[in-house]
Design an enzyme around this catalytic site. Structure first.
Site, PDB file in Angstrom:
ATOM      1  N   SER A 170       0.739  -0.918  -0.254  1.00 14.05           N
ATOM      2  CA  SER A 170       0.047   0.149  -0.358  1.00 14.05           C
ATOM      3  C   SER A 170       0.587   1.381   0.092  1.00 14.05           C
ATOM      4  O   SER A 170       1.494   1.655   0.461  1.00 14.05           O
ATOM      5  CB  SER A 170      -0.929  -0.294   1.489  1.00 14.05           C
ATOM      6  OG  SER A 170      -1.489  -1.152   1.444  1.00 14.05           O
TER       7      SER A 170
HETATM    8  N1  SAH Z   1      -0.856  -3.206   3.325  1.00 11.53           N
HETATM    9  C1  SAH Z   1      -0.308  -4.531   2.547  1.00 11.53           C
HETATM   10  C2  SAH Z   1      -1.479  -4.221   1.071  1.00 11.53           C
HETATM   11  C3  SAH Z   1      -1.458  -5.904   1.039  1.00 11.53           C
HETATM   12  S1  SAH Z   1      -2.625  -5.836  -0.796  1.00 11.53           S
HETATM   13  C4  SAH Z   1       0.698  -4.145   2.253  1.00 11.53           C
HETATM   14  O1  SAH Z   1       1.742  -3.580   2.576  1.00 11.53           O
HETATM   15  O2  SAH Z   1       1.890  -5.477   2.079  1.00 11.53           O
HETATM   16  C5  SAH Z   1      -3.659  -6.616   0.101  1.00 11.53           C
HETATM   17  C6  SAH Z   1      -3.293  -7.722   0.202  1.00 11.53           C
HETATM   18  O3  SAH Z   1      -4.901  -8.511   0.855  1.00 11.53           O
HETATM   19  C7  SAH Z   1      -2.863  -9.143  -0.752  1.00 11.53           C
HETATM   20  O4  SAH Z   1      -1.555  -9.233   0.080  1.00 11.53           O
HETATM   21  C8  SAH Z   1      -4.565  -9.710  -0.888  1.00 11.53           C
HETATM   22  O5  SAH Z   1      -3.225 -10.846  -1.259  1.00 11.53           O
HETATM   23  C9  SAH Z   1      -4.450  -9.933  -0.191  1.00 11.53           C
HETATM   24  N2  SAH Z   1      -6.096 -10.416   0.242  1.00 11.53           N
HETATM   25  C10 SAH Z   1      -7.236 -10.127  -0.490  1.00 11.53           C
HETATM   26  N3  SAH Z   1      -8.255 -10.692  -0.505  1.00 11.53           N
HETATM   27  C11 SAH Z   1      -7.804 -11.227   0.486  1.00 11.53           C
HETATM   28  C12 SAH Z   1      -8.698 -12.446   1.966  1.00 11.53           C
HETATM   29  N4  SAH Z   1      -9.870 -12.984   1.488  1.00 11.53           N
HETATM   30  N5  SAH Z   1      -8.103 -12.596   3.101  1.00 11.53           N
HETATM   31  C13 SAH Z   1      -7.009 -12.600   3.389  1.00 11.53           C
HETATM   32  N6  SAH Z   1      -6.227 -11.598   2.654  1.00 11.53           N
HETATM   33  C14 SAH Z   1      -6.365 -11.011   0.915  1.00 11.53           C
END
Ligand code: SAH
Length: 217
Positions: free
Chosen positions: A67
């Site tokens: 993010s």
């Molecule tokens: N705050 C994190 C953002 C990652 S992007 C960072 O800064 O790295 C969002 C993440 O949500 C992704 O890794 C994706 O795989 C995950 N995601 C999407 N749907 C999900 C679900 N149902 N359960 C768990 N993770 C999920």
């Protein structure tokens, strides 16, 4: 893992990011201090590490992104605005950067990720930073983590079409939930659970990856 690499050597670059967050309206000193001291470059692959202190979302593989720092700061600020929550549920661990920021502000972080290789890297990275108050789980985070609920705060980094009831059900009275909601036009929303029920505020338009069901890997 290089904890003293590119970002460490350039405090100026990091300080510029913190100024940018302040310009965009982030005021919570504790949040700014944690973000100043958390090396974002270790949450990226080496080829992208030089861009770690830009205020932008960056790819972490598997079609997912780390993010944008502003949005990490904003969501964190909203979560701690009423005092420090003890127990926080994070949906979508991704790189683990947001988990690392939260772990320095609250007692316990419970972080759920559906893509196993991302979860494994996040665990290694946060352990390298000696943050031992994060519990990781490979599962569908849209279902929450009921064994450890209710939570004082819930944060999701992935956007569902509508807020999953499983998540609001795991929110303690007095608790706060911050998450993006919607398909093409997403909004960041803040939900508070009071003794009377749920209150919802729209914060601002955002652009997150979708919340998907099931697990990978
Ligand atoms: N705050 C994190 C953002 C990652 S992007 C960072 O800064 O790295 C969002 C993440 O949500 C992704 O890794 C994706 O795989 C995950 N995601 C999407 N749907 C999900 C679900 N149902 N359960 C768990 N993770 C999920």
């Amino acid at each position: 893992m290089d904890l003293t690499g590119i970002g460490m050597t350039s405090m100026r670059t990091r300080e510029r990011l913190i100024s940018r967050l302040q310009q965009r309206g982030i005021k919570d000193e504790a949040v700014l201090e944690v973000m100043r001291n958390t090396p974002r470059h270790i949450f990226l692959d080496e080829a992208l590490a030089h861009r770690a202190y830009e205020d932008s979302a960056l790819p972490i593989g598997h079609n997912q992104t780390l993010s944008q720092p502003y949005i990490v700061a904003k969501m964190t600020e909203l979560l701690v605005a009423d005092g420090r929550p003890n127990k926080v549920l994070e949906v979508g661990t991704g790189s683990g950067y947001q988990s690392a920021v939260l772990a320095q502000l609250v007692d316990e972080v419970y972080s759920v990720e559906r893509i196993r290789p991302l979860q494994q890297k996040a665990r290694q990275r946060t352990q390298a930073l000696k943050l031992y108050n994060i519990r990781f789980r490979h599962a569908d985070g849209g279902l929450g983590w009921s064994e450890h609920g209710p939570f004082d705060a819930i944060l999701s980094a992935a956007a569902p079409e509508t807020v999953p009831e499983e998540l609001t059900n795991q929110l303690a009275v007095g608790g706060r939930l911050v998450m993006p909601v919607g398909g093409d036009a997403q909004q960041l929303i803040l939900i508070k659970r009071t003794a009377e029920g749920l209150e919802q505020d729209i914060v601002e338009p955002v652009n997150f990856v979708p919340l998907l069901s099931g697990t990978v890997g």
